[in-house]
Enzyme design. Structure first.
Site, PDB file in Angstrom:
ATOM      1  N   GLU A 226       0.850  -1.198   0.000  1.00 56.33           N
ATOM      2  CA  GLU A 226       0.000   0.000   0.000  1.00 56.33           C
ATOM      3  C   GLU A 226       0.878   1.239   0.000  1.00 56.33           C
ATOM      4  O   GLU A 226       1.748   1.388   0.845  1.00 56.33           O
ATOM      5  CB  GLU A 226      -0.881  -0.003   1.260  1.00 56.33           C
ATOM      6  CG  GLU A 226      -1.688   1.279   1.448  1.00 56.33           C
ATOM      7  CD  GLU A 226      -2.413   1.317   2.799  1.00 56.33           C
ATOM      8  OE1 GLU A 226      -2.820   0.254   3.320  1.00 56.33           O
ATOM      9  OE2 GLU A 226      -2.563   2.424   3.345  1.00 56.33           O
TER      10      GLU A 226
ATOM     11  N   ARG B  76      -0.170  10.158   1.916  1.00 52.79           N
ATOM     12  CA  ARG B  76       0.257  11.091   2.971  1.00 52.79           C
ATOM     13  C   ARG B  76       1.346  12.032   2.498  1.00 52.79           C
ATOM     14  O   ARG B  76       1.591  13.059   3.118  1.00 52.79           O
ATOM     15  CB  ARG B  76       0.768  10.314   4.185  1.00 52.79           C
ATOM     16  CG  ARG B  76      -0.368   9.680   4.926  1.00 52.79           C
ATOM     17  CD  ARG B  76       0.118   8.834   6.068  1.00 52.79           C
ATOM     18  NE  ARG B  76      -0.859   7.794   6.286  1.00 52.79           N
ATOM     19  CZ  ARG B  76      -0.827   6.912   7.256  1.00 52.79           C
ATOM     20  NH1 ARG B  76       0.163   6.928   8.135  1.00 52.79           N
ATOM     21  NH2 ARG B  76      -1.774   6.029   7.372  1.00 52.79           N
TER      22      ARG B  76
ATOM     23  N   LYS C  45     -10.400  -2.637   6.905  1.00 52.47           N
ATOM     24  CA  LYS C  45      -9.184  -2.319   7.644  1.00 52.47           C
ATOM     25  C   LYS C  45      -9.622  -1.957   9.060  1.00 52.47           C
ATOM     26  O   LYS C  45     -10.665  -1.313   9.234  1.00 52.47           O
ATOM     27  CB  LYS C  45      -8.500  -1.131   6.954  1.00 52.47           C
ATOM     28  CG  LYS C  45      -7.475  -0.386   7.798  1.00 52.47           C
ATOM     29  CD  LYS C  45      -6.756   0.651   6.946  1.00 52.47           C
ATOM     30  CE  LYS C  45      -6.041   1.681   7.813  1.00 52.47           C
ATOM     31  NZ  LYS C  45      -4.754   2.093   7.245  1.00 52.47           N
TER      32      LYS C  45
END
Ligand code: 3PG
Length: 213
Positions: free
Chosen positions: A44, A48, A132
């Site tokens: 992943e 950010r 998640k």
């Protein structure tokens, strides 16, 4: 293949999801190669940093054998951008109605982030069966996921947040695990020093544990 099956297929061989925030463009390919050398097949890349989106494009072009997820997707524009960039799946830290609806319509599967039973229900009623759990350790760790197994028998989880070599075994022991996620196989210091051998070593250690579950 439906989207639940598509998510399961990503982790059928290796139940691990390294979560990566790219700080330098030059790191992308050697970092991915170091992970792959350690047995990682799915990873992943978060949004950010501003390098996240171009990193996804680069990896899809140059390393087509890897399965690339886009993480820290928090709004519709980002969702559409990562789908366009070729991401195989989308991960969000939490849920909004907008993101859940987008995940129903998109070509690629969404792994929505949840922290509570109510949030699982919000996704469940729309058909979501894979989530998640973030931030896993703060929320109660493996014991929380075991508790969710009671009411949500057909749901599996990808816990992330606070997981590392010290506690991964607790998560690998769970029956309702999709994959264990986190940044421990790509420590900031090792990436900054371009110590790719260290990242391969950490990945190998994690994939060996995951394979033994
Ligand atoms: C995530 O978004 O999944 C987490 O930030 C990863 O958490 P970690 O850095 O504690 O592994």
């Amino acid at each position: 293949m439906d989207k639940t099956q598509a998510l399961d297929a990503l982790f059928a061989d290796v139940t691990l999801l390294p979560v990566i925030s790219i700080e330098r463009e030059a790191d992308v390919l050697p970092l991915a190669d170091a992970l792959a050398a350690g047995g990682i097949t799915t990873l992943e890349i978060t949004l950010r940093t501003s390098l996240g989106l171009p990193a996804i494009e680069l990896l899809r072009r140059e390393r087509p054998q890897l399965r690339i997820g886009a993480g820290t997707v928090t709004n519709a524009a980002q969702f559409q951008a990562v789908e366009q960039a070729g991401a195989h799946f989308v991960v969000t830290p939490g849920i909004t109605e907008e993101l859940l609806q987008l995940g129903l319509r998109s070509r690629i599967p969404l792994l929505p982030g949840i922290a509570t039973a109510s949030e699982i229900l919000a996704g469940y009623r729309l058909g979501y069966r894979r989530f998640k759990v973030f931030p896993a350790e703060v929320l109660g760790g493996a014991a929380l996921l075991r508790s969710f197994a009671g009411p949500f028998k057909d749901v599996r989880f990808c816990p992330t947040g606070g997981i590392g070599q010290q506690n991964i075994d607790q998560y690998l022991a769970l029956d309702n695990l999709l994959a264990v996620g986190g940044s421990w196989v790509t420590p900031k210091a090792a990436v900054a020093a371009a110590d790719w051998a260290e990242i391969t070593r950490l990945s190998r250690a994690a994939t060996a544990l995951a394979a033994a579950r």
